[in-house]
Design an enzyme around this catalytic site. Structure first.
Site, mmCIF file in Angstrom:
data_model
loop_
_atom_site.group_PDB
_atom_site.id
_atom_site.type_symbol
_atom_site.label_atom_id
_atom_site.label_comp_id
_atom_site.label_asym_id
_atom_site.label_seq_id
_atom_site.Cartn_x
_atom_site.Cartn_y
_atom_site.Cartn_z
ATOM 1 N N SER A 140 -45.813 33.143 19.352
ATOM 2 C CA SER A 140 -46.934 33.914 18.803
ATOM 3 C C SER A 140 -48.200 33.092 18.887
ATOM 4 C CB SER A 140 -46.652 34.275 17.338
ATOM 5 O OG SER A 140 -47.808 34.806 16.712
ATOM 6 N N TYR A 153 -43.763 32.759 8.496
ATOM 7 C CA TYR A 153 -43.778 33.168 9.904
ATOM 8 C C TYR A 153 -44.536 32.161 10.762
ATOM 9 C CZ TYR A 153 -44.530 36.031 14.055
ATOM 10 O OH TYR A 153 -44.557 36.494 15.343
#
Length: 240
Positions: A140, A153
């Site tokens: 990401s 996350y």
């Protein structure tokens, strides 16, 4: 270039993983598709109905080493080789630190980090023996900077970046390439979202990320693409 190669794709039931599976199938790649629910078998059925027949599906927990090792053994038994691993499976939630439970913290690390480690570990003996292979992890853009309410996350994606960079150096002497693809905003079901919402019309699509995977996997054998970062044009993000 990817025709008759064999790829394992985790998290292939829907979203980015399903798009990756379709793009590989269109290239003539043989596939072992991994999902945590029975939905993965529907993905396999849909691909076969499109005329792609070298498809195996496995309902597997990527954080379970025994299950992943068994899946790799069955893939080798079926196809005889493994050329590509795409670590796509991932989960996420976004809330303040004090509202995050230890169980939530553990779960996101189990899938996003432990799953990547176990997947790579499972295929490495075979790839080392063949002196060839490509390991791609869908990370990401928040593996490069931080955001509020995303501590768990974001921490997993920083961990994935560190793991992948270290592994790349460790295995390059065996002809194995390791890289990450770091997307920004993608219109998927991620974090219990709904795909196709009007406010997401200018976000990237799952197919955009799948195209990047194909590009990375198709690079000449003498070339390593360490990292690809992608964002929709509308996304304002920090430059590292």
């Amino acid at each position: 270039m990817l025709k008759n190669q064999v790829a394992i794709v985790t998290g292939a039931s829907r979203g980015i993983g399903k798009a990756i599976a379709l793009k590989f199938a269109e290239q003539g790649t043989k596939l072992a598709l991994i999902g945590s629910s029975e939905e993965i078998h529907q993905t396999g059925k849909e691909l076969r109905e499109k005329g792609f027949h070298h498809i195996e599906t496995f309902q597997v927990d990527v954080a379970n080493e025994e299950q992943m090792n068994d899946m790799v053994a069955k893939t080798l038994e079926k196809f005889g080789q493994i050329d590509i691993l795409v670590n796509n499976a991932g989960i996420g939630f976004f809330k303040p630190v004090e509202e995050t439970t230890v169980d939530e913290w553990k779960k996101v690390f189990e899938v996003n980090v432990q799953g990547v480690f176990i997947g790579a570990k499972a295929v490495l003996p075979h790839m080392k023996a063949r002196k060839s292979g490509t390991i791609i992890t869908i990370s990401s853009d928040v593996g490069r900077y931080t955001i509020p309410n995303g501590s768990a996350y974001t921490a997993t994606k920083y961990a994935v970046q560190g793991f992948s960079g270290s592994l790349a150096q460790e295995v390059r002497e065996y002809g194995i390439r390791v890289g990450t693809i770091n997307p920004g905003m993608v219109d998927t079901y991620f974090a219990n979202s709904v795909q196709g919402l009007p406010e997401k019309q200018d976000w990237m699509k799952a197919e955009d990320i799948a195209d990047a995977v194909i590009y990375m996997a198709s690079a000449p054998k003498h070339m390593l693409i360490d990292e690809i970062v992608l964002h929709p044009l509308i996304q304002n993000y920090p430059i590292a």
